[in-house]
Design a protein around this motif. Structure first.
Motif, PDB file in Angstrom:
ATOM      1  N   GLN A  98       5.994  -1.063  -1.388  1.00  0.00           N
ATOM      2  CA  GLN A  98       7.162  -1.920  -1.196  1.00  0.00           C
ATOM      3  C   GLN A  98       7.340  -2.710  -2.486  1.00  0.00           C
ATOM      4  OE1 GLN A  98       5.317  -3.565   2.426  1.00  0.00           O
ATOM      5  NE2 GLN A  98       7.387  -3.388   3.298  1.00  0.00           N
ATOM      6  N   ALA A  99       8.566  -2.993  -2.842  1.00  0.00           N
ATOM      7  CA  ALA A  99       8.861  -3.590  -4.145  1.00  0.00           C
ATOM      8  C   ALA A  99       8.062  -4.861  -4.408  1.00  0.00           C
ATOM      9  CB  ALA A  99      10.361  -3.865  -4.266  1.00  0.00           C
ATOM     10  N   LYS A 103       5.290  -5.085  -7.362  1.00  0.00           N
ATOM     11  CA  LYS A 103       5.569  -6.065  -8.420  1.00  0.00           C
ATOM     12  C   LYS A 103       4.400  -7.027  -8.604  1.00  0.00           C
ATOM     13  CE  LYS A 103       9.352  -9.104  -9.892  1.00  0.00           C
ATOM     14  NZ  LYS A 103       8.779 -10.412 -10.125  1.00  0.00           N
ATOM     15  N   VAL A 173       8.870  -0.869 -11.240  1.00  0.00           N
ATOM     16  CA  VAL A 173       9.254  -1.104  -9.847  1.00  0.00           C
ATOM     17  C   VAL A 173      10.513  -0.310  -9.507  1.00  0.00           C
ATOM     18  CG1 VAL A 173      10.051  -2.865  -8.190  1.00  0.00           C
ATOM     19  CG2 VAL A 173       8.091  -3.345  -9.700  1.00  0.00           C
ATOM     20  N   GLU A 174      11.480  -0.282 -10.404  1.00  0.00           N
ATOM     21  CA  GLU A 174      12.714   0.500 -10.172  1.00  0.00           C
ATOM     22  C   GLU A 174      12.414   1.993 -10.084  1.00  0.00           C
ATOM     23  OE1 GLU A 174      15.916  -0.211  -9.416  1.00  0.00           O
ATOM     24  OE2 GLU A 174      15.121  -2.233  -9.161  1.00  0.00           O
ATOM     25  N   LYS A 177      10.932   2.607  -6.755  1.00  0.00           N
ATOM     26  CA  LYS A 177      11.975   2.441  -5.725  1.00  0.00           C
ATOM     27  C   LYS A 177      12.891   3.656  -5.691  1.00  0.00           C
ATOM     28  CE  LYS A 177      13.716  -1.715  -5.402  1.00  0.00           C
ATOM     29  NZ  LYS A 177      14.583  -2.907  -5.559  1.00  0.00           N
TER      30      LYS A 177
END
Length: 179
Positions: A98-99, A103, A173-174, A177
């Motif tokens: 999960q972001a 992170k 993170v992107e 995702k």
């Protein structure tokens, strides 16, 4: 353990009941594997004791919100993992990525001078086995060099052999995702 690559495996859990269950399940099949009731926020192991620390969902379970008390627990967990790992050791974290979880992990370890690599190990395309994609964060511990701002952040998509080098925590993170 079962392939014979490593028998000196120490498992910890905060629950005494879980430890007893695992000892009973493994007593005959894995007699050299040990199970200890211990809080990962305050481990009893000496500094630089392990080459590898494996986290199978604990980070995801602890980091449920961004409250100060939760973030403090995660920082203590990471500090303990860092303390018990040898230089060159690896923290392997199985996660749904999960972001906010990714992170936090990437920011913490990249600031400490670790190499951070995220591997996608199972995709949601395998409908019979996995509903969500599963990732493994591989954090490799290096000696922190004072004044060094070098960050090594990488992503390894499931279908790709060579890791992709990314320039920032946000880009990593992107990339995760997007997967």
């Amino acid at each position: 353990y079962d392939t014979g690559m490593c028998e000196d495996i120490v498992n910890i859990d905060i629950s005494d009941a879980v430890i007893r269950q695992m000892q009973e399940r493994s007593a005959s099949k894995r007699p050299k594997m040990s199970y200890l009731q211990m809080d990962m926020l305050h481990m009893d192991f000496p500094d630089a004791h392990f080459q590898v620390a494996l986290d199978k969902g604990t980070l995801d379970a602890i980091l449920t919100d961004d409250e100060e008390v939760t973030l403090s627990k995660v920082d203590r967990m990471f500090a303990e993992i860092s303390r018990v790992l040898q230089v060159g050791g690896r923290y392997l974290c199985v996660s749904l990525a999960q972001a906010h979880v990714l992170k936090k992990a990437v920011e913490y370890f990249s600031q400490e001078g670790w190499v951070v690599r995220v591997h996608e190990v199972a995709t949601s395309g395998d409908k019979q086995q996995f509903v969500l994609p599963v990732f493994v964060y591989v954090m490799t511990k290096f000696r922190k060099i004072p004044g060094s701002a070098l960050q090594i952040l990488e992503m390894c998509p499931e279908e790709q052999d060579k890791p992709l080098r990314l320039e920032s925590t946000e880009r990593l993170v992107e990339a995760v995702k997007d997967r």
